[in-house]
Design a protein around this motif. Structure first.
Motif, short mmCIF file in Angstrom:
data_model
loop_
_atom_site.label_atom_id
_atom_site.label_comp_id
_atom_site.label_asym_id
_atom_site.label_seq_id
_atom_site.Cartn_x
_atom_site.Cartn_y
_atom_site.Cartn_z
N ASP A 270 0.12 -1.20 -0.24
CA ASP A 270 0.30 -0.19 0.08
C ASP A 270 0.64 0.92 0.13
O ASP A 270 1.83 1.28 1.10
N LEU A 271 0.83 1.79 -0.44
CA LEU A 271 1.70 2.82 -0.87
C LEU A 271 0.85 4.03 -0.19
O LEU A 271 2.15 5.19 0.31
N ALA A 272 -0.07 4.59 0.16
CA ALA A 272 -0.27 5.80 0.41
C ALA A 272 -0.32 6.16 2.15
O ALA A 272 -1.05 6.56 2.31
N ASN A 273 -0.07 4.36 2.52
CA ASN A 273 -0.36 4.45 3.85
C ASN A 273 0.67 4.89 5.01
O ASN A 273 0.42 5.17 6.23
N SER A 274 1.49 5.03 4.52
CA SER A 274 2.33 5.43 5.19
C SER A 274 3.54 6.31 4.63
O SER A 274 3.58 5.89 3.27
N ASP A 275 3.79 7.70 5.00
CA ASP A 275 4.78 7.57 4.25
C ASP A 275 6.13 7.76 3.88
O ASP A 275 7.53 8.37 3.67
N ASP A 276 6.91 6.66 5.35
CA ASP A 276 7.90 6.62 5.93
C ASP A 276 8.17 5.21 5.28
O ASP A 276 9.71 4.53 5.47
N GLU A 277 7.63 3.97 4.66
CA GLU A 277 7.64 3.19 4.51
C GLU A 277 8.84 2.91 3.33
O GLU A 277 8.83 4.26 2.63
N PRO A 278 9.83 2.30 2.63
CA PRO A 278 10.36 1.76 1.28
C PRO A 278 9.56 1.71 0.69
O PRO A 278 9.09 1.40 0.79
N LEU A 279 10.83 1.85 -0.83
CA LEU A 279 10.36 1.99 -1.85
C LEU A 279 11.02 1.24 -2.96
O LEU A 279 12.02 1.46 -2.79
N GLU A 280 10.29 0.20 -3.88
CA GLU A 280 10.83 -0.89 -4.61
C GLU A 280 10.75 0.29 -6.14
O GLU A 280 9.41 0.34 -6.39
N ILE A 281 11.50 0.51 -6.36
CA ILE A 281 11.76 1.20 -7.87
C ILE A 281 11.78 0.23 -9.01
O ILE A 281 12.94 -0.10 -9.43
N TYR A 282 10.80 0.03 -9.78
CA TYR A 282 11.16 -1.15 -10.87
C TYR A 282 11.47 0.41 -12.24
O TYR A 282 10.67 0.65 -12.80
N GLY A 283 12.29 0.39 -13.27
CA GLY A 283 13.09 0.50 -14.37
C GLY A 283 12.95 -0.11 -15.63
O GLY A 283 13.52 -1.96 -15.53
N VAL A 284 11.57 -0.30 -16.43
CA VAL A 284 11.63 -1.17 -17.54
C VAL A 284 11.87 -0.48 -19.05
O VAL A 284 10.98 0.63 -19.27
N GLY A 285 13.08 -1.23 -19.36
CA GLY A 285 13.30 -1.01 -21.03
C GLY A 285 13.08 -1.73 -21.84
O GLY A 285 13.20 -2.74 -21.43
N ARG A 286 12.52 -1.35 -23.17
CA ARG A 286 12.19 -2.81 -24.20
C ARG A 286 12.52 -1.78 -25.56
O ARG A 286 13.16 -0.49 -25.26
N TYR A 287 13.31 -2.23 -26.63
CA TYR A 287 13.70 -2.04 -27.70
C TYR A 287 14.39 -3.19 -28.58
O TYR A 287 14.47 -3.49 -27.85
N GLY A 288 13.91 -2.78 -29.54
CA GLY A 288 13.59 -4.25 -30.44
C GLY A 288 12.71 -4.83 -29.87
O GLY A 288 11.03 -4.57 -29.16
N GLY A 289 13.08 -6.41 -29.99
CA GLY A 289 12.81 -6.98 -29.34
C GLY A 289 12.91 -7.92 -28.12
O GLY A 289 12.31 -8.45 -27.68
N ALA A 290 13.46 -7.04 -26.90
CA ALA A 290 14.13 -7.02 -25.97
C ALA A 290 13.18 -6.49 -24.48
O ALA A 290 13.03 -5.09 -25.20
N THR A 291 13.25 -6.58 -23.99
CA THR A 291 12.84 -6.22 -22.65
C THR A 291 13.91 -6.60 -21.53
O THR A 291 13.82 -7.19 -20.79
N SER A 292 14.44 -5.43 -20.58
CA SER A 292 14.70 -5.80 -19.27
C SER A 292 14.42 -4.88 -18.26
O SER A 292 13.75 -3.76 -18.05
N VAL A 293 14.39 -5.31 -17.29
CA VAL A 293 13.38 -4.10 -15.93
C VAL A 293 15.14 -4.48 -15.05
O VAL A 293 16.02 -5.31 -14.24
#
Length: 330
Positions: free
Chosen positions: A112-135
């Motif tokens: 739950d992102l909204a229930n606390s301003d102090d909890e840690p966060l995992e940020i996922y970046g998703v890159g797509r190019y041609g036929g490849a996907t990387s996270v």
């Protein structure tokens, strides 16, 4: 008698034989050419695939960094925790040379992102190019403090366990954290190890979740070691981990030394009696299961990591060192 025709040089004419030979050479040359063309196409496809994968990797890492910038910008004008849904992928709106960047945010503690301003966060970046996907992902937290989470590094009843397929050993522990800690993670583990005089003896050092009895339950991350990673006489060996973060306070983990070698062994040092650690015990087992925890015994071990605490402002959030890792799109 049948007359044999001769050419002007006086020899017999063998034009049919020569034709067959020339045709055979031509077919062979054609086959070689076709094979070379096929291999060239395969190499081109392979090169294209590798290029797409490299570009996708770069875009994915950029996705994490772009998201950080975006979150800081939103903080200036509102609460980003009310803007995004936990675990939902969003387009970044950025397209680079035919590639794209997306991101998603995950609260690893309670989803739950909204229930606390102090909890840690995992940020996922998703890159797509041609036929490849990387996270790629990284843990984002405030109140980050590196520390030694748990240890036992001396004693008077030193003992040895030989690890192989039918003899595994594990250490259960719960770190002693400050009262305001809201999560913790592991960056490395040190163990007292030694080769056993045999070549190619591989051993995995793993971190597992624990069941209700404090026995290994589910693998979180495994790091393979071989004879080159270990000394021939006992010494501390450091095993790095990158996937163990956002563990709630009061939750224990198990360090597991395991091997599928049938005869080659690795020696692991432990303290054989009179251990008085709180919320810790040693277990002996194998691929078939684990015995009961023995609270008077413990590995010689050091667990290095971090904890995060409440308080501070949004601008205090930072990437937790060592938390970057490549992952999947799930």
């Amino acid at each position: 008698m049948f007359a044999t025709r001769t050419n002007k040089a006086g020899g017999p004419r063998r034009s049919g034989t020569v034709y067959v030979a020339v045709a055979g050479v031509a077919v062979l040359v054609s086959m070689i050419s076709l094979t070379a063309m096929h291999l060239a196409r395969v190499d081109l496809r392979r090169s294209s695939t590798l290029r797409d994968a490299r570009y996708a990797d770069t875009l994915a890492r950029s996705g994490v960094e772009h998201t950080l910038t975006k979150l800081h910008y939103i903080w200036l004008g509102g609460d980003w925790r009310d803007v995004y849904e936990n675990g939902t992928e969003y387009s970044s709106g950025v397209a680079i040379d035919g590639g794209s960047i997306a991101f998603k945010l995950v609260d690893p503690l309670d989803g739950d992102l909204a229930n606390s301003d102090d909890e840690p966060l995992e940020i996922y970046g998703v890159g797509r190019y041609g036929g490849a996907t990387s996270v790629y992902k990284a843990t984002f937290a405030k109140g980050y403090s590196p520390t030694e989470l748990a240890a036992l590094e001396d004693g008077v009843s030193t003992a040895t366990s030989n690890v192989y397929r039918d003899s595994w050993i594990a250490q259960y522990f719960i770190p002693d954290l400050p009262p305001d800690a809201i999560a913790w993670g592991v960056s490395s583990v040190e163990l007292m190890l030694s080769n056993n005089g045999s070549d190619d003896a591989d051993m995995d050092v793993c971190l597992y979740t624990a069941d209700g009895a404090g026995a290994p339950n589910a693998e979180i991350e495994a790091v393979e070691t071989d004879e080159d990673d270990r000394p021939n006489t006992y010494d501390w060996v450091t095993i790095p981990f990158s996937s163990v973060s956002s563990i709630p306070p009061g939750t224990g983990l198990c360090i597991v030394c395991r091997s599928d070698e049938s005869s080659k062994q690795v020696r692991v040092q432990f303290e054989g009696s009179n251990v008085t650690q709180t919320d810790a015990h040693l277990l002996f087992g194998s691929q078939y299961g684990w015995g009961a925890g023995e609270t008077d015994k413990a590995l010689w071990y050091r667990v290095h990591g971090f904890y995060v605490t409440e308080g501070g402002t949004d601008s205090d959030f930072e990437i937790v060192p060592g938390s970057w890792r490549k992952t999947t799109a799930d």
